[in-house]
Scaffold this active site. Structure first.
Site, PDB file in Angstrom:
ATOM      1  CB  CYS A  27      -0.859   0.024   1.265  1.00 32.63           C
ATOM      2  SG  CYS A  27      -1.743  -1.517   1.515  1.00 32.63           S
TER       3      CYS A  27
ATOM      4  NE  ARG B  15       4.283   1.541  -1.596  1.00 31.78           N
ATOM      5  CZ  ARG B  15       5.398   0.857  -1.486  1.00 31.78           C
ATOM      6  NH1 ARG B  15       6.407   1.141  -2.268  1.00 31.78           N
ATOM      7  NH2 ARG B  15       5.538  -0.097  -0.598  1.00 31.78           N
TER       8      ARG B  15
ATOM      9  CD1 TRP C 202      -3.445  -4.319  -5.170  1.00 32.57           C
ATOM     10  CD2 TRP C 202      -2.336  -5.685  -3.798  1.00 32.57           C
ATOM     11  NE1 TRP C 202      -3.301  -5.527  -5.800  1.00 32.57           N
ATOM     12  CE2 TRP C 202      -2.622  -6.387  -4.982  1.00 32.57           C
ATOM     13  CE3 TRP C 202      -1.639  -6.354  -2.792  1.00 32.57           C
ATOM     14  CZ2 TRP C 202      -2.253  -7.706  -5.190  1.00 32.57           C
ATOM     15  CZ3 TRP C 202      -1.270  -7.666  -2.997  1.00 32.57           C
ATOM     16  CH2 TRP C 202      -1.576  -8.333  -4.195  1.00 32.57           C
TER      17      TRP C 202
ATOM     18  CG  ASN D   2       2.710  -1.226   2.899  1.00 34.68           C
ATOM     19  OD1 ASN D   2       2.103  -2.225   2.503  1.00 34.68           O
ATOM     20  ND2 ASN D   2       3.747  -0.715   2.267  1.00 34.68           N
ATOM     21  N   GLY D   3       1.611  -3.788   4.953  1.00 35.08           N
ATOM     22  CA  GLY D   3       2.233  -5.048   5.367  1.00 35.08           C
ATOM     23  C   GLY D   3       1.171  -6.024   5.834  1.00 35.08           C
TER      24      GLY D   3
ATOM     25  CD  GLU E  76       9.178  -9.599 -19.198  1.00 31.87           C
ATOM     26  OE1 GLU E  76       8.919 -10.499 -18.377  1.00 31.87           O
ATOM     27  OE2 GLU E  76       8.882  -8.401 -19.009  1.00 31.87           O
TER      28      GLU E  76
ATOM     29  CE  LYS F 226       5.999  -6.827 -18.762  1.00 31.19           C
ATOM     30  NZ  LYS F 226       7.094  -6.576 -17.835  1.00 31.19           N
TER      31      LYS F 226
ATOM     32  CD  GLU G  19       2.716  -7.089 -15.965  1.00 32.10           C
ATOM     33  OE1 GLU G  19       3.087  -6.628 -14.901  1.00 32.10           O
ATOM     34  OE2 GLU G  19       3.510  -7.360 -16.890  1.00 32.10           O
TER      35      GLU G  19
ATOM     36  CG  HIS H  11       7.777 -32.232 -27.168  1.00 29.92           C
ATOM     37  ND1 HIS H  11       8.004 -33.522 -27.557  1.00 29.92           N
ATOM     38  CD2 HIS H  11       8.880 -31.523 -27.517  1.00 29.92           C
ATOM     39  CE1 HIS H  11       9.220 -33.622 -28.096  1.00 29.92           C
ATOM     40  NE2 HIS H  11       9.761 -32.415 -28.091  1.00 29.92           N
TER      41      HIS H  11
ATOM     42  CE  LYS I 254       7.311  -0.670 -11.054  1.00 28.53           C
ATOM     43  NZ  LYS I 254       7.497  -1.322 -12.364  1.00 28.53           N
TER      44      LYS I 254
END
Ligand code: F6R
Length: 595
Positions: free
Chosen positions: A2, A27, A71, A97-98, A469, A473, A476, A492, A590
């Site tokens: 957060c 955040r 968040w 936060n945490g 990657e 991306k 996301e 396969h 983030k």
């Protein structure tokens, strides 16, 4: 995960907090709130949703306060679960936060004592614990409170009768902004840059008493300590979009500079780490998400350049791996330096007796305190949730480390090292050339990718992780299902999914796998999937691919840097076409500071 902001001074706290919180929305952004203190009370205004949901008219005038962007971890996003939280009689307000691991037990015993809870969060216990310890001294009450907490936290607390804030941290970042006749506290620097560029980074276990004119600090042993403020050279503009539609695009375009800054002063002898102190016969690279993909590319880079065998691991897996999984030299990669899984892996690696080196973009971030050595990527602040320039600069640092190790191991001659450094020197210009020719990428994104529901990315060797990657991306930020594969693996299993409706992006670089890759592209063409090649100019590929995006000529070892920029642009322009929330994709934040 957060964002926290606190202010105390003579200006209108509400305005300052909201401005700082907007800079921290990356955040967390599922709810937001502020608590403002005037002469004799505290008023909280908080809402589910983005900061703009907060009713500005309900924010009282006052010269001190705390703000928070959330968040969700414990308790779904809702008005009640938004921060700040009051104690029972609304004298104390806190933001957190945490994660408080023992909040259930604490809550039960507080409820038995008569405390009434209004939310489902772990954070609210902090307000009630402080209340239970409060005897006309907020600092002492917070000290007693944190001695009871297990877990991670950055906390800022205010009391209606006290003219200071109390801030403390354990495994969650917190910085103090040192002003003139005013001071701030925040979980990250951009929140305070409007008012000051002098910051004090709090360490784990620190507790701070912050009034408008004084800052007093105590460390985890309880000793009164002084920490010198650092001057931050990032301007507020650095943390803003600089004319681009999105931070992500701005950050993609900043890559030539980011590469340049990351090699600056490091192309002679690489002095960041004295590798002669270590006996390095094997390396393990540990990280998460995009940083994990950088680690996968790093494996190829390190093995090719230095000859040292290298393994990779996801941080969330390594933590619980067998204790016999010991690689004496371990590299942890984390752009934020705050990713909980990577921090835990760093601690675990140390516990297993490994020597550890962190690659991070954030000065003094938590990971820097968990390792023996730190190498910074100099990418500047990255605000877009999707990692772009930090990935690229992680690769740059891995090349630099590999060259230094290659020399140490006498795998490289000095002139070979110089040639590799020359390749690095030329990279910013090559990326620039690519960034000046994006029309075809935009067309492909609009006409093919944005119209698809499943997309494959394939590559071989050092570009296999770049395929992973590219797929990450796209998932996301464009919310399109995508899968990255080593091209040789398609037959396969995944072949069963190839149809006219599943475009395949094929990375074809002229290394030892090139001919095999051409063969793979031919096999895909036979399934009628639209093929988008990413390659240097080539006649043969023109016959096989429906579309071709050219990259400037490059030594295969350095090709991931260029190819990945194409991947970033595919994701960006596809998401743009689909009108997605590019800088703040749904359900993501983030820095992932919870495990
Ligand atoms: C993807 C992305 C994430 C991060 C991951 C690790 O674009 O940004 O996958 O790479 O959360 O973050 P750091 O590097 O901060 O440890």
């Amino acid at each position: 995960m957060c964002g926290i902001v606190g202010y105390i001074g003579h200006a209108k706290a509400g305005e300052i907090l909201l401005k700082g919180m907007r800079r921290l929305e990356y955040r967390g952004y599922d709810s937001a709130g502020v608590a403002i203190k005037d002469d004799n009370n505290i008023v909280i205004e908080k809402k589910k949703g983005r900061i703009k949901e907060i009713e500005q008219d309900n924010i009282i005038a006052g010269n001190a306060g705390i703000g928070h962007t959330r968040w969700a971890t414990h308790g779904k996003p809702s008005d009640e679960n938004s921060h700040p939280f009051f104690d029972c009689d609304e004298s104390i307000a806190i933001v957190h936060n945490g994660i408080i691991d023992n909040f259930v037990t604490l809550k039960e015993s507080l409820e038995k004592e008569g405390h009434e809870f209004k939310s489902q969060t772990d954070s609210e216990v902090i307000a009630h614990l402080i209340e239970s310890h409060y005897e006309n001294d907020l600092l002492e009450a917070v000290k007693k409170t944190i001695s009871q907490l297990r877990g991670s936290y950055a906390i800022v607390a205010i009391h209606k009768d006290e003219d200071y804030m109390v801030a403390c941290r354990n495994q969650s970042p917190l910085v103090i902004g040192v002003g003139t006749d005013e001071n701030m506290v925040a979980s990250d620097v951009p929140a305070i840059l409007d008012r000051t560029n002098e910051v004090i980074y709090l360490m784990d276990g620190d507790i701070a008493k912050i009034s408008y004119k004084d800052i007093e600090l105590w460390d985890e042993t309880g000793a009164n300590v002084t920490r010198e403020p650092k001057i931050i050279s990032w301007t507020v503009e650095d943390a803003e979009k600089g004319g681009y539609d999105h931070f992500m695009l701005k950050e993609i375009y900043e890559q030539p500079k980011a590469i340049h800054d990351s090699i600056l002063g490091r192309l002679g002898e690489f002095k960041d780490v004295d590798f002669s102190k270590y006996n390095i016969d094997m390396i393990k690279i540990i990280s998460c998400g995009t940083s994990y993909h950088a680690g996968l590319v790093g494996k190829y880079i390190i093995e090719e350049i230095s000859g040292i065998p290298c393994m990779t691991a996801l941080a969330s897996e390594y933590r619980y791996s067998s204790p016999s999984d010991i690689y004496p030299f371990t590299i942890l990669i984390s752009q934020s330096g705050e990713t909980a899984d990577t921090l835990a892996a760093a601690k675990e690696a140390r516990r297993r007796g490994c020597k550890t080196l962190a690659i991070t973009n954030v000065l003094d971030s938590s990971i820097t305190r968990e390792v023996d050595e730190v190498v910074y990527t100099h990418a500047g602040p990255e605000i877009g949730v999707a990692a772009t320039k930090t990935f690229t600069t992680q690769l740059i640092v891995l090349y630099l480390i590999a060259i230094q190790l290659g020399l140490k191991k006498e795998k490289l001659l000095v002139e070979e090292a110089d040639e590799l450094r020359n390749q690095l020197r030329r990279l910013p210009r090559k990326v620039e050339i690519l960034l000046n020719n994006t029309d075809h990428i935009k067309e492909i994104s609009k006409n093919i990718l944005a119209k698809s529901e499943d997309i494959f990315f394939v590559g071989r060797n050092i570009n296999y992780p770049v395929a992973l990657e590219g797929a990450l991306k796209l998932k996301e930020i464009a919310y399109i299902h995508a899968a990255g594969y080593p091209a040789g693996e398609l037959k396969h299993g995944p072949f069963a999914l190839l149809t006219k409706k599943t475009p395949v992006i094929g990375i074809c670089v002229k290394d030892q796998t090139y001919e095999k890759m051409i063969g793979n592209i031919g096999e895909i063409a036979a399934r009628e999937s639209p093929i988008i090649g990413v390659a240097e100019e080539d006649m043969e590929l023109q016959k096989l691919c429906d579309e071709l995006v050219y990259i400037p000529d490059i030594q295969p070892l350095f090709s991931p840097v260029l190819v990945n920029v194409v991947m970033q642009l595919f994701a960006y322009y596809t998401a743009y076409q689909l009108n997605c929330s590019i800088d703040k994709p749904r359900n993501l934040a983030k820095s992932v500071t919870v495990e």
